[in-house]
Design a protein around this motif. Structure first.
Motif, PDB file in Angstrom:
ATOM      1  N   VAL A  21      29.181  29.340  79.757  1.00  0.00           N
ATOM      2  CA  VAL A  21      28.063  30.185  80.176  1.00  0.00           C
ATOM      3  C   VAL A  21      28.427  30.982  81.430  1.00  0.00           C
ATOM      4  CG1 VAL A  21      25.704  30.111  81.095  1.00  0.00           C
ATOM      5  CG2 VAL A  21      26.303  28.751  79.102  1.00  0.00           C
ATOM      6  N   PHE A  22      29.132  30.369  82.363  1.00  0.00           N
ATOM      7  CA  PHE A  22      29.544  31.062  83.582  1.00  0.00           C
ATOM      8  C   PHE A  22      30.489  32.216  83.274  1.00  0.00           C
ATOM      9  CE2 PHE A  22      32.557  31.429  87.147  1.00  0.00           C
ATOM     10  CZ  PHE A  22      31.677  31.874  88.117  1.00  0.00           C
ATOM     11  N   PHE A  23      31.488  31.976  82.439  1.00  0.00           N
ATOM     12  CA  PHE A  23      32.426  33.055  82.118  1.00  0.00           C
ATOM     13  C   PHE A  23      31.779  34.129  81.266  1.00  0.00           C
ATOM     14  CE2 PHE A  23      35.624  29.761  83.235  1.00  0.00           C
ATOM     15  CZ  PHE A  23      36.185  30.453  84.302  1.00  0.00           C
ATOM     16  N   TRP A  24      30.799  33.759  80.434  1.00  0.00           N
ATOM     17  CA  TRP A  24      30.049  34.772  79.691  1.00  0.00           C
ATOM     18  C   TRP A  24      29.278  35.665  80.661  1.00  0.00           C
ATOM     19  CZ3 TRP A  24      24.727  35.307  79.822  1.00  0.00           C
ATOM     20  CH2 TRP A  24      24.222  36.327  79.018  1.00  0.00           C
ATOM     21  N   ALA A  25      28.674  35.071  81.680  1.00  0.00           N
ATOM     22  CA  ALA A  25      27.910  35.850  82.650  1.00  0.00           C
ATOM     23  C   ALA A  25      28.819  36.790  83.428  1.00  0.00           C
ATOM     24  CB  ALA A  25      27.161  34.919  83.604  1.00  0.00           C
ATOM     25  N   ILE A  26      30.020  36.346  83.740  1.00  0.00           N
ATOM     26  CA  ILE A  26      30.959  37.216  84.451  1.00  0.00           C
ATOM     27  C   ILE A  26      31.413  38.364  83.558  1.00  0.00           C
ATOM     28  CG2 ILE A  26      33.279  37.329  85.421  1.00  0.00           C
ATOM     29  CD1 ILE A  26      32.824  34.562  86.559  1.00  0.00           C
ATOM     30  N   ARG A  27      31.738  38.068  82.323  1.00  0.00           N
ATOM     31  CA  ARG A  27      32.219  39.128  81.415  1.00  0.00           C
ATOM     32  C   ARG A  27      31.131  40.121  81.045  1.00  0.00           C
ATOM     33  NH1 ARG A  27      36.542  36.429  77.277  1.00  0.00           N
ATOM     34  NH2 ARG A  27      37.936  35.712  78.917  1.00  0.00           N
ATOM     35  N   SER A  28      29.876  39.697  81.015  1.00  0.00           N
ATOM     36  CA  SER A  28      28.799  40.620  80.680  1.00  0.00           C
ATOM     37  C   SER A  28      28.221  41.288  81.927  1.00  0.00           C
ATOM     38  CB  SER A  28      27.692  39.902  79.917  1.00  0.00           C
ATOM     39  OG  SER A  28      27.086  38.926  80.731  1.00  0.00           O
ATOM     40  N   GLU A  29      28.933  41.174  83.056  1.00  0.00           N
ATOM     41  CA  GLU A  29      28.625  41.863  84.309  1.00  0.00           C
ATOM     42  C   GLU A  29      27.252  41.504  84.860  1.00  0.00           C
ATOM     43  OE1 GLU A  29      29.283  45.976  83.479  1.00  0.00           O
ATOM     44  OE2 GLU A  29      31.427  45.695  83.251  1.00  0.00           O
TER      45      GLU A  29
END
Length: 62
Positions: A21-29
Motif C-alpha cells: 500500500v505504501f509503494f502504491w501510494a508513492i507510485r500514484s503520486e
C-alpha cells in the motif's frame, strides 16, 4: 508456544500488505503536494450559485 507459529506469518503478511500500500501510494503520486491541501482549508471559494440552486429557498435566510 504453538501460537507463535500462527502469529509470525500473520505479522509478516501485515507488513507485506502495508509495504504494498505504501509503494502504491508513492507510485500514484499521493505524496507529491502535501502543502496544498493544508492551505486549501484556509481559503473560501465563493462559487456562483448553480441554476438548480436558485429554485431552492431552504438555504436562504429571511
Amino acid at each position: 508456544m504453538n501460537i507463535i507459529f500462527v502469529l509470525i506469518p500473520i505479522a509478516i503478511l501485515f507488513v507485506i500488505i502495508a509495504a504494498v500500500v505504501f509503494f502504491w501510494a508513492i507510485r500514484s503520486e499521493q505524496f507529491e503536494d502535501l502543502d496544498r491541501q493544508g492551505s486549501n482549508i484556509l481559503f473560501d471559494e465563493d462559487d456562483a450559485p448553480r441554476q438548480g440552486d436558485k429554485d431552492s429557498k431552504d438555504d436562504r435566510q429571511p
